[in-house]
Write a protein that holds these residues in place. Sequence first.
Motif, PDB file in Angstrom:
ATOM      1  N   UNK A  59      -7.894  15.323   0.414  1.00 23.28           N
ATOM      2  CA  UNK A  59      -7.802  14.543   0.540  1.00 23.28           C
ATOM      3  C   UNK A  59      -6.419  13.315   1.276  1.00 23.28           C
ATOM      4  N   UNK A  60      -6.542  11.911   1.644  1.00 18.87           N
ATOM      5  CA  UNK A  60      -5.740  11.507   2.015  1.00 18.87           C
ATOM      6  C   UNK A  60      -6.609   9.965   1.808  1.00 18.87           C
ATOM      7  N   UNK A  61      -5.641   8.780   1.259  1.00 16.87           N
ATOM      8  CA  UNK A  61      -6.034   7.257   0.571  1.00 16.87           C
ATOM      9  C   UNK A  61      -4.567   6.912   0.583  1.00 16.87           C
ATOM     10  N   UNK A  62      -5.361   5.712   0.736  1.00 19.50           N
ATOM     11  CA  UNK A  62      -3.991   4.546   0.334  1.00 19.50           C
ATOM     12  C   UNK A  62      -4.648   3.614  -1.375  1.00 19.50           C
ATOM     13  N   UNK A  63      -3.176   3.557  -2.188  1.00 21.20           N
ATOM     14  CA  UNK A  63      -3.426   3.361  -2.946  1.00 21.20           C
ATOM     15  C   UNK A  63      -2.528   1.776  -2.892  1.00 21.20           C
ATOM     16  N   UNK A  64      -3.891   0.775  -3.797  1.00 22.58           N
ATOM     17  CA  UNK A  64      -3.001  -0.631  -3.597  1.00 22.58           C
ATOM     18  C   UNK A  64      -2.115  -0.925  -4.893  1.00 22.58           C
ATOM     19  N   UNK A  65      -0.688  -0.713  -4.361  1.00 24.50           N
ATOM     20  CA  UNK A  65       0.817  -1.106  -5.445  1.00 24.50           C
ATOM     21  C   UNK A  65       0.101  -2.401  -6.371  1.00 24.50           C
ATOM     22  N   UNK A  66       0.525  -2.865  -5.315  1.00 22.86           N
ATOM     23  CA  UNK A  66       0.286  -4.116  -5.857  1.00 22.86           C
ATOM     24  C   UNK A  66      -0.202  -5.457  -4.614  1.00 22.86           C
ATOM     25  N   UNK A  67      -0.946  -6.412  -5.710  1.00 24.29           N
ATOM     26  CA  UNK A  67      -1.510  -7.176  -4.263  1.00 24.29           C
ATOM     27  C   UNK A  67      -1.232  -8.055  -5.085  1.00 24.29           C
ATOM     28  N   UNK A  68      -1.171  -9.641  -4.545  1.00 31.18           N
ATOM     29  CA  UNK A  68      -1.548 -10.975  -4.704  1.00 31.18           C
ATOM     30  C   UNK A  68      -1.320 -11.785  -3.628  1.00 31.18           C
ATOM     31  N   UNK A  96       0.492  -1.408   0.401  1.00 32.89           N
ATOM     32  CA  UNK A  96      -0.096   0.214  -0.076  1.00 32.89           C
ATOM     33  C   UNK A  96       0.824   1.953   0.179  1.00 32.89           C
ATOM     34  N   UNK A  97       0.430   2.353  -0.849  1.00 37.75           N
ATOM     35  CA  UNK A  97       1.128   3.947  -0.875  1.00 37.75           C
ATOM     36  C   UNK A  97       0.668   5.039  -0.324  1.00 37.75           C
ATOM     37  N   UNK A  98       0.655   5.568   0.718  1.00 32.73           N
ATOM     38  CA  UNK A  98       0.085   7.037   1.534  1.00 32.73           C
ATOM     39  C   UNK A  98       0.622   7.954   0.342  1.00 32.73           C
ATOM     40  N   UNK A  99      -1.000   8.385  -0.310  1.00 29.73           N
ATOM     41  CA  UNK A  99      -1.054   8.874  -0.954  1.00 29.73           C
ATOM     42  C   UNK A  99      -2.155  10.026  -0.315  1.00 29.73           C
ATOM     43  N   UNK A 100      -2.076  12.064  -1.460  1.00 27.68           N
ATOM     44  CA  UNK A 100      -3.074  12.471  -0.963  1.00 27.68           C
ATOM     45  C   UNK A 100      -2.849  13.398   0.599  1.00 27.68           C
ATOM     46  N   UNK A 101      -3.104  13.963   0.822  1.00 28.16           N
ATOM     47  CA  UNK A 101      -3.511  14.944   2.062  1.00 28.16           C
ATOM     48  C   UNK A 101      -2.276  15.987   1.566  1.00 28.16           C
ATOM     49  N   UNK A 102      -2.278  16.760   0.551  1.00 26.59           N
ATOM     50  CA  UNK A 102      -1.092  17.752  -0.281  1.00 26.59           C
ATOM     51  C   UNK A 102      -1.547  19.132   0.363  1.00 26.59           C
ATOM     52  N   UNK A 103      -0.052  19.827   0.900  1.00 31.62           N
ATOM     53  CA  UNK A 103      -1.076  21.476   1.028  1.00 31.62           C
ATOM     54  C   UNK A 103      -1.012  22.055  -0.092  1.00 31.62           C
ATOM     55  N   UNK A 104      -1.679  23.401   0.337  1.00 32.36           N
ATOM     56  CA  UNK A 104      -2.413  24.035  -1.217  1.00 32.36           C
ATOM     57  C   UNK A 104      -0.801  23.801  -2.410  1.00 32.36           C
TER      58      UNK A 104
END
Length: 750
Positions: free
Chosen positions: A516-525, A475-483
């Motif tokens: 918004x803050x999210x988690x991207x599923x980079x890989x799943x196996x 999982x990769x945390x993404x988002x929550x970026x400043x202006x």
Amino acid sequence: MTVSALAGRLRAEAERANERRLLVLAGDRDAGIDAAYDAVEGAGYPDEGVTVVTATEGFRFERLHPKHADRLLGTTRDCVVLDAHGEFSPNAIGRTVGAVDGGGLLVLLTPPLDEWPTRRGGFDEYLAVPPFTVDDVTGRFRKRLVDTLREHPGVAVVDLVSGAVERDGLTDAPPAGPRRDPPVPADAQFPRRAYESCLTADQARAVRSLELLRESGHAVVVEADRGRGKSSAAGLAAGSLAAEGRDVLVTAPKGRNAAEVFVRARTLLAELGALAGETGDDEGRERHLRTIEGGHVRFADPPTAATLPGDPDVVVVDEAAALPVRLLSQFVAAPSVGFFTTIHGYEGAGRGFSVRFQDRLAESDMVVRDVHLDDPIRYARNDPVETWAFRALLLDARPAVDPLVEAATVDDAEYRVVSADELVADEHLLNEAFGLLVLAHYRTEPTDLARLLDAPNLSLRALLHDGHVVSVALLAREGGLDAETRREMYDGGRVRGNMLPDVLTSQLRDEDAAVPVGYRVMRIATHHAVRSQGLGSRLLTEIREEFGDDVDWLGVGYGATPELLDFWDRNGYRTVHLSTTRNATSGEYSAIMLDPTSDAGREVQRRHTDWFLRRVEGVLADSLDDIEPDVARAAVRAAHGTPPLDLSERDWRVVAGASYGPGLYGTAPRAFRDLAVRHLADPERAELTAREERLLVRKVLQCRPWDAVADELGYHSTGQCMRSLGDAYKPLVDAYGSDVAHAERERYTE
């Protein structure tokens, strides 16, 4: 003992055993560079046999910037000096180690080993993706690397600060036995010279098996670790086939990956006096050899080659493990095909090829021959530097053996948050988890291991059975970026490590999407022994339950296939975008999907799903006019939205008249497109067959010519195809039509 004397002893032992040695020079960079000169001179290597991989200029030897270290792939050097200060990356090791010849020396310049894990350099800055900083990056990968340097045979370590030789790297290896030229088969069908060019019996055996490609209906799979001569065998076979007048199409992830194939083919053809001409660029993209008998050895990139341009007699796929299974499967349509793949190495993961593709190959009509090359070409078996590289970079990582996990079920698997500290502390856990991640992707690099251990935005979740990994998600945390960062992204700036917010912001022009803050599923196996039992879905369910209250969305981006779109759809992910260009290697368009977990996430998903459904008909008629119909169908269905359907009374009369009466589709195609998208997004409301939905995509949305659509979808004639389109719209008129539409229908049905 001086560095010069130590290097001389290392070379002497390496040459005697036909092995390689690794010399670590630990200290500051200037001292390391001076010591590297001493090592080269003490070992007696000629300047032309030495390459220095460094960002620093001013060497008398050949110098490559670390970013260009891949130019060493497929080359042979007496000595490679790798500068691990500043611009160091794990990929640089993977790219350089294989270039050192038997009797050669890999020299690694490092900071003091006790300090190296905590030093910060360019690679740490690369891992520090926003909103994280370099202070959030850890040094676990380097700590593990240092441990292997201090423990592994064949590795010498010199502390340049104290001048002490911590390890001399000498193994007292026995002398290498004499190399014998492999015999030429008495009934060989390839030219004798092809076999005389082989350096090992393994390689000659592979060339012998490749003679099967002279006949249609054969597939030969050649698997080997790096340095076993598989690409040379491919080139000898390609040259032999072309000398007979056959057309050989060669493909590989990049043109340079196939360079050795063309070098060997050209050399053989020249020695046979069969070469008529050649063309090509430095990168190998347009490489083409022509023979006196009218044969060819020509290159095409994988997506192009998969269409079998020019109807080749034989296809040669080099570095097949670095290509996705969907693309590999298309090559089975060739008259005959050779697959060549690296089992453990920088180029790709051969076990992924074995597990995911060879079952499909076995189910084809091809007669399949498997060949495995074990004997190294340029150094002896059990070379300690190769063994060290495998361990340090986990090039041989693999999942648990089947018997340990095949009893796992959805109900009894244990969900685990697997920390990077746990991975470093448990080599078996690390091997099993990383081994599954390797299988999940057609291209895995040493840098991916460092990301897993050190990147602050990544985390690992797994299902375990009796302590063994059966399913894993990165999982990769993404988002929550400043202006300011969001503004930079909106204006076209590349913000690393935030793939989904980047696409939504820069491409889809939504500056608020990165809030918004999210988690991207980079890989799943999931382990191949327990696939299709729901373990992947169970893992995603657990991840959602864990993160549901803490983030705004879960997401994924991947090369879209109907099967994968259906998988993610079943697990609650919704389509918000299809890329408008194909991946250059996989040939697939990417799908981006979101599973919102908060009101903010639901708002992002809602507005992008709505816009996707409003714009998809225009995109399908333009940049996605060649996307596979089943991919388009599945992507629109997985959006789970309601696209607008604003047809005028006249539009409805045209659609109903073309379905039930003498009306014509061509008089108002936009109305037909709007109705097609509405149906694909909500297929339960009206019943159409899969072929009818493909007809909507190909003709109505992608605007293909009638004759091409009729031919592709198996209609007997263009007229039948046209009538079938009218029939397909009848249930749509029934389900969605206005009173005006139904009145028009009644005129022709009463």
